[in-house]
Design an enzyme around this catalytic site. Structure first.
Site, PDB file in Angstrom:
ATOM      1  N   ASN A 171       0.670  -1.121   0.179  1.00 32.90           N
ATOM      2  CA  ASN A 171       0.016   0.102  -0.069  1.00 32.90           C
ATOM      3  C   ASN A 171       0.915   1.240  -0.104  1.00 32.90           C
ATOM      4  OD1 ASN A 171      -2.477  -1.693   0.305  1.00 32.90           O
ATOM      5  ND2 ASN A 171      -1.746  -2.031   2.494  1.00 32.90           N
ATOM      6  N   HIS A 227     -14.176  -2.155   6.592  1.00 34.22           N
ATOM      7  CA  HIS A 227     -12.618  -3.035   7.087  1.00 34.22           C
ATOM      8  C   HIS A 227     -13.230  -3.870   8.324  1.00 34.22           C
ATOM      9  CE1 HIS A 227      -8.714  -3.324   8.509  1.00 34.22           C
ATOM     10  NE2 HIS A 227      -8.249  -3.567   7.501  1.00 34.22           N
ATOM     11  N   GLU A 245     -15.553   3.866   4.403  1.00 31.98           N
ATOM     12  CA  GLU A 245     -14.360   4.050   4.029  1.00 31.98           C
ATOM     13  C   GLU A 245     -14.496   5.066   2.933  1.00 31.98           C
ATOM     14  OE1 GLU A 245     -11.865   0.433   3.052  1.00 31.98           O
ATOM     15  OE2 GLU A 245     -13.131  -0.426   4.572  1.00 31.98           O
ATOM     16  N   SER A 247     -11.162  -0.475   0.426  1.00 36.18           N
ATOM     17  CA  SER A 247      -9.611  -1.320   0.473  1.00 36.18           C
ATOM     18  C   SER A 247      -9.358  -2.362  -0.349  1.00 36.18           C
ATOM     19  CB  SER A 247      -9.241  -1.557   1.875  1.00 36.18           C
ATOM     20  OG  SER A 247     -10.286  -2.583   2.344  1.00 36.18           O
ATOM     21  N   ASP A 305     -13.249   6.385   6.979  1.00 37.75           N
ATOM     22  CA  ASP A 305     -11.927   6.061   7.009  1.00 37.75           C
ATOM     23  C   ASP A 305     -11.212   6.123   5.853  1.00 37.75           C
ATOM     24  OD1 ASP A 305      -9.440   4.277   7.482  1.00 37.75           O
ATOM     25  OD2 ASP A 305     -10.735   2.523   7.955  1.00 37.75           O
ATOM     26  N   HIS A 325      -6.946   4.588   2.575  1.00 38.01           N
ATOM     27  CA  HIS A 325      -6.665   4.259   1.367  1.00 38.01           C
ATOM     28  C   HIS A 325      -6.793   5.697   0.448  1.00 38.01           C
ATOM     29  CE1 HIS A 325      -5.608   0.237   1.472  1.00 38.01           C
ATOM     30  NE2 HIS A 325      -6.786   0.133   2.464  1.00 38.01           N
ATOM     31  N   LYS A 348       0.092   3.313   5.261  1.00 39.54           N
ATOM     32  CA  LYS A 348      -0.234   3.080   3.783  1.00 39.54           C
ATOM     33  C   LYS A 348       0.649   4.153   2.924  1.00 39.54           C
ATOM     34  CE  LYS A 348      -3.342  -0.088   4.888  1.00 39.54           C
ATOM     35  NZ  LYS A 348      -4.878  -0.355   5.492  1.00 39.54           N
TER      36      LYS A 348
END
Ligand SMILES: *Cc1c(COP(=O)(O)O)cnc(C)c1O
Length: 412
Positions: free
Chosen positions: A74, A160, A207, A211, A236, A239, A270
């Site tokens: 990542n 997640h 998110e 992910s 979240d 990413h 990440k």
């Protein structure tokens, strides 16, 4: 329980000194078999094991020190091997030491932690920020700190594992809405408010960049709904951080929504290439987390040197250099996706869905032989029958290696 009672209940032998407990009874154990459980995982094609990498870095093979092309990490901007961040890490050790020695509340708050939190808060356009050891710990501390029995937490179906576990731990009633389906989410919100009134806290959890699918959450609509139904919204950005936005703060920055999201969660593990999770939020939320988040209170602070290095990573992410790396990443994404079913995809996470566990494992093994590290992702990380290769692109990939990987994938 007295020793006699214990002996009677478990058949344990307690020595006359009252110390050693002899588990002679175990031979006759009817306890669920550990062995059988392992066999079952293997039989389902869901066996996982850790493979150490070679001593020349995260992308060399341990067996033959072969240099692999890493499409698994990542490390979207290539910052995990950035000389200025490494330099800052060393400087941090010299200045602040390597171990924090205690929880932040006891004696673990160093100037490096404070500087990092100030920097995160500024980047996230929030009052304050709070650092945790990992993103996982940030979720596990935060959701239970703010919700309790009688409250409600509504999660996107593809959230997640740490968000799901944290929601469960909170004691709030858990609801799930189909992935990015805001019509369904609104139905849930409407029903909850109609049935339970305006008092219970409701938290929507999602998110920003998913992910395992690399698609984007409908943040504008989520913000509209959370405002309409007076709910809290946790996003979240594990990413999205480093990748989107003028200064790399994430998707919320890109679409100008940072100030309307109650809890902006992120990780430094990440795009920032280090480790550590964070929550950026209002002052009152951060105060509550400092007082209630158990993964913050009862865990040793991240190494101050790490925090110092993270400050450097953040400086790079928001700089011109960071902007160039984001552009390079977008160029690589465009090159990779052009002419595939993922054309116009804008995140570095590409799901190459194959279906069965066997297909995904065999494709990953074939790529591995050709020198490419691309992980097979299976249930329970993704739904059953959607086993896939998860291709992670990075700004540091070359045009040649991207072209070569595309060619290999075309046959799969
Ligand atoms: C990786 C990840 C986390 C956990 O972050 P760590 O810092 O690695 O513990 C949380 N949420 C999402 C969506 C992630 O992908």
């Amino acid at each position: 329980m007295s020793q006699n009672e214990q002996q009677e209940k478990y058949g344990l032998f307690v020595s006359s000194a009252g110390k050693s407990v002899d588990f002679w009874y175990l031979n006759a154990s009817m306890m669920r078999s550990l062995q059988e459980e392992r066999e079952e995982i293997i039989a389902q094609g869901l066996w996982r094991k850790v493979t150490p990498y070679g001593n020349k870095g995260t992308c060399t093979s341990a067996q033959d020190q072969r240099e692999m092309r890493n499409f698994a990490a990542n490390d979207y901007l290539g910052l995990a091997s950035h000389p200025a961040i490494a330099e800052a890490f060393v400087e941090g050790i010299r200045t602040y030491g390597h171990g924090a020695t205690a929880s932040r509340l006891i004696c673990g708050t160093s100037p490096a932690h404070v500087a990092l939190e100030d920097s995160i808060a500024e980047l996230k356009a929030s009052d304050r920020a709070l650092l945790f050891s990992t993103g996982f710990a940030a979720a596990m501390g935060t959701i239970p700190a703010l919700l309790q029995r009688g409250d409600f937490v509504i999660l996107d179906k593809l959230s997640h594992a740490c968000l799901i576990d944290a929601a469960r731990l909170s004691g709030a009633t858990l609801r799930v809405f189909p992935h990015s389906d805001c019509i369904n989410l609104e139905k849930i919100l409407h029903a909850l408010r109609a049935q339970h009134g305006s008092e219970p806290r409701i938290m929507i959890v999602t998110e920003s960049v998913f992910s395992m699918d690399g698609d984007l959450a409908p943040l504008e609509e989520l913000v509209r709904l959370k405002e309409k139904y007076d709910a809290l919204l946790l996003v979240d950005e594990a990413h999205g951080f480093g990748i989107f936005g003028e200064h790399g703060a994430g998707l919320a920055e890109q679409i100008g929504l940072q100030k309307r999201i109650d809890l902006q969660m992120g990780t430094l593990s990440k795009a920032a290439g280090l480790a550590g999770g964070f929550i950026a939020s209002s002052s009152v939320v951060i105060d509550l987390l400092i007082n209630r988040a158990r993964s913050f209170i009862y865990s040793t602070a991240p190494p101050p040197a790490l925090a110092h290095a993270a400050c450097q990573a953040l400086t790079i992410i928001r700089s011109e250099e960071g902007k160039k790396l984001r552009q390079q990443l977008q160029n690589n994404i465009a090159q990779f996706t052009l002419g595939t079913m993922h054309d116009k995809h804008c995140t570095p996470i590409i799901p190459w869905i194959l279906g069965s566990n066997e297909q995904a494992l065999s494709a990953s093994a074939t790529l591995n032989k050709a020198g490419f590290l691309v992980p097979a992702i299976r249930y329970p990380t993704v739904p059953r029958n959607t086993a896939r290769l998860r291709i992670s692109l990075s700004a540091r990939h070359t045009q040649e290696e991207i072209a070569e990987l595309k060619l290999l994938l075309a046959d799969m």
